[in-house]
Motif scaffolding. Structure first.
Motif, PDB file in Angstrom:
ATOM      1  N   CYS A 160      -6.893 -55.743   2.525  1.00  0.00           N
ATOM      2  CA  CYS A 160      -6.654 -56.754   1.481  1.00  0.00           C
ATOM      3  C   CYS A 160      -5.405 -57.561   1.795  1.00  0.00           C
ATOM      4  N   LEU A 161      -4.339 -56.893   2.241  1.00  0.00           N
ATOM      5  CA  LEU A 161      -3.102 -57.598   2.590  1.00  0.00           C
ATOM      6  C   LEU A 161      -3.332 -58.554   3.751  1.00  0.00           C
ATOM      7  N   GLN A 162      -4.078 -58.091   4.763  1.00  0.00           N
ATOM      8  CA  GLN A 162      -4.351 -58.947   5.911  1.00  0.00           C
ATOM      9  C   GLN A 162      -5.204 -60.148   5.503  1.00  0.00           C
ATOM     10  N   GLN A 163      -6.120 -59.933   4.566  1.00  0.00           N
ATOM     11  CA  GLN A 163      -6.938 -61.046   4.092  1.00  0.00           C
ATOM     12  C   GLN A 163      -6.085 -62.075   3.360  1.00  0.00           C
ATOM     13  N   CYS A 164      -5.070 -61.595   2.636  1.00  0.00           N
ATOM     14  CA  CYS A 164      -4.146 -62.525   1.971  1.00  0.00           C
ATOM     15  C   CYS A 164      -3.486 -63.447   2.992  1.00  0.00           C
ATOM     16  N   LEU A 165      -3.047 -62.875   4.116  1.00  0.00           N
ATOM     17  CA  LEU A 165      -2.406 -63.675   5.155  1.00  0.00           C
ATOM     18  C   LEU A 165      -3.388 -64.661   5.781  1.00  0.00           C
ATOM     19  N   ARG A 166      -4.616 -64.200   6.053  1.00  0.00           N
ATOM     20  CA  ARG A 166      -5.603 -65.104   6.639  1.00  0.00           C
ATOM     21  C   ARG A 166      -5.936 -66.247   5.676  1.00  0.00           C
TER      22      ARG A 166
END
Length: 485
Positions: free
Chosen positions: A203-209
């Motif tokens: 979820c955190l990585q998706q926020c960055l993407r």
């Protein structure tokens, strides 16, 4: 288009024939001429990236600070204190740089992208220390470093040299921060825990993407994810917590100030009490964090920057006590390290009142009976480590007193009124000395004789009978120097 390409090729060819004087580094060593003639950069792009980094660093500062009080592990309390301060330093540097780039009003209070906001909300709401560590040190800080590396590569090395310098300094400092975080994760997070939090890390990585990476340089290929942990908003925990090594933390059975200012006792013996006073300062970051969290945006950024430095100094002082006891061959975990100062202030006063108490105590350390006296005792003691620590502790406290005069005193008609208010706030705090004993939380045992006998054994000397018999408590007094003459 072909004309533009031909012109660029001609410019590159021209640099091949250009020579600096006797081959000296050109352009102050900032870059090659080939790189300097490239011009795909702008003030707008530079400011846009800095604003994103500013948002993340400010949220990191706020979140790390908010975790200090309730984090039980001592090493993490001090680590968060340090890293919150370092983040505040980056915030200040970025604010200055953005202000130099035709940016008033700066717009630094705006959320640069919903993905970054969701990222930092999720980090703040992490329900466990281990998740918080992974989110901060394996997701956010690596993204910060990548953004700084791209900044160094993309920014014009001559036109935007001030920005590149800041990016280099941030990268230098945050690289070490990330490494320390990774070491902490390796010590605390096992395979099963890591697997259980994988969906949250995704979820955190998706926020960055979704944000096009932290600096907005990538094409967004996904939407901002739905909240996971941040479905429940973070609530600051004002009740201090300590790990299992801290025994009998409600114990107020020994008054070190009374011993320190008693002329009957030797400077060497007093050094033990000063090491205790230093390690006990762990409760100052626990209390100061509550001020910074609860005051929030009621005060300007410079207030937070200076107070964050003071908070970090107090954490350093606690570690000085730790080092002092280790150097003396004494196991500090066998000594009750009292936390009722931070606990009582955090639960009985509001943030402004706590600030008043902090200022009142800091000012009380400035006369000859304060930090100068402790340094003189250390110098007389023959303990060179104590001398070094008290020398810098005194310098730090002078700085803290000045911080208070800049940010606290102007709210009053005079210095005396400011001091009186802090004194009154301090007097409102109930020590609960008897209540804690009646509730079975402590017996207020006198731990001093055991500590003193251990130290004397290490020193190879016979204990002073008067010092060994010391038994003054905090039952009828408070931890300041108001009554010291």
């Amino acid at each position: 288009m072909s004309g533009s390409v031909d012109r660029r090729l001609q410019e590159i060819m021209n640099t091949q024939h250009y020579q600096s004087y006797r081959g000296l580094p050109s352009l102050a060593g900032l870059s090659s001429l080939e790189r300097a003639i490239q011009c795909d950069w702008s003030v707008q792009e530079s400011a846009k990236r800095w604003k994103r980094l500013h948002f993340v660093f400010k949220r990191l500062y706020e979140t790390l600070t908010a975790k200090i009080t309730a984090e039980p592990i001592y090493e993490l309390k001090t680590l968060f204190s340090h890293h919150a301060y370092l983040c505040s330093e980056q915030v200040s540097s970025i604010r200055r740089r953005v202000g130099e780039m035709r940016e008033p009003p700066l717009g630094l209070d705006k959320v640069p992208h919903p993905g970054l906001e969701r990222l930092m909300d999720e980090i703040a709401a992490a329900p466990t220390t281990n998740e918080f560590l992974v989110g901060v040190y394996e997701v956010v800080f690596p993204a910060v470093l990548e953004a700084c590396q791209r900044f160094k590569t993309d920014a014009h090395p001559l036109a935007d040299a001030p920005s590149i310098r800041i990016a280099k300094l941030i990268e230098f400092e945050i690289d070490e921060v990330q490494q320390l975080g990774e070491q902490s994760i390796a010590c605390l997070v096992d395979h099963d825990q890591r697997r259980s939090m994988q969906s949250w890390v995704d979820c955190l990585q998706q926020c960055l993407r979704a944000a096009g990476e932290l600096d907005g340089t990538a094409t967004s290929d996904t939407s901002v994810p739905e909240p996971m942990h941040s479905r429940t908003a973070f609530v600051y925990q004002a009740e201090p917590r300590r790990d299992e090594r801290f025994q009998d933390s409600f114990n107020a059975g020994v008054n070190p100030e009374a011993f320190l200012y008693d002329s009957r006792f030797s400077a060497r013996d007093k050094t033990l009490m000063m090491y205790y006073k230093r390690i006990r300062e762990l409760d100052v970051p626990e209390m100061m964090a509550s001020i910074l969290v609860e005051i929030g945006d009621e005060e300007p950024w410079d207030f937070h920057a200076e107070m964050s430095r003071q908070l970090w100094d107090e954490a350093r002082h606690a570690m000085m006590g730790e080092v002092g006891f280790v150097a003396q061959g004494i196991d500090w975990t066998k000594i009750p390290i009292n936390f009722t100062w931070s606990r009582n202030l955090n639960t009985q006063l509001d943030a402004r009142e706590r600030h008043g108490v902090l200022f009142f105590i800091e000012q009380g350390l400035m006369p000859k009976t304060g930090k100068r006296y402790e340094w003189e005792v250390a110098m007389e003691s023959g303990d060179p480590l104590s001398s070094v620590f008290q020398d810098f502790d005194w310098a730090d406290e002078v700085l803290h007193a000045q911080i208070g005069r800049r940010w606290y005193v102007p709210k009053f008609a005079s210095l005396n009124e400011a001091l009186d208010y802090g004194d009154r706030c301090w007097s409102k705090v109930l020590s609960h000395w008897r209540a804690y004993k009646e509730q079975g939380l402590t017996e207020h045992r006198n731990w001093w004789p055991e500590l003193y006998e251990t130290a004397c054994g290490n020193w190879g000397v016979t204990p002073d009978p008067a010092a060994l018999a010391f038994d003054t408590t905090y039952e009828e007094s408070r931890a300041d120097l108001k009554e010291i003459k």
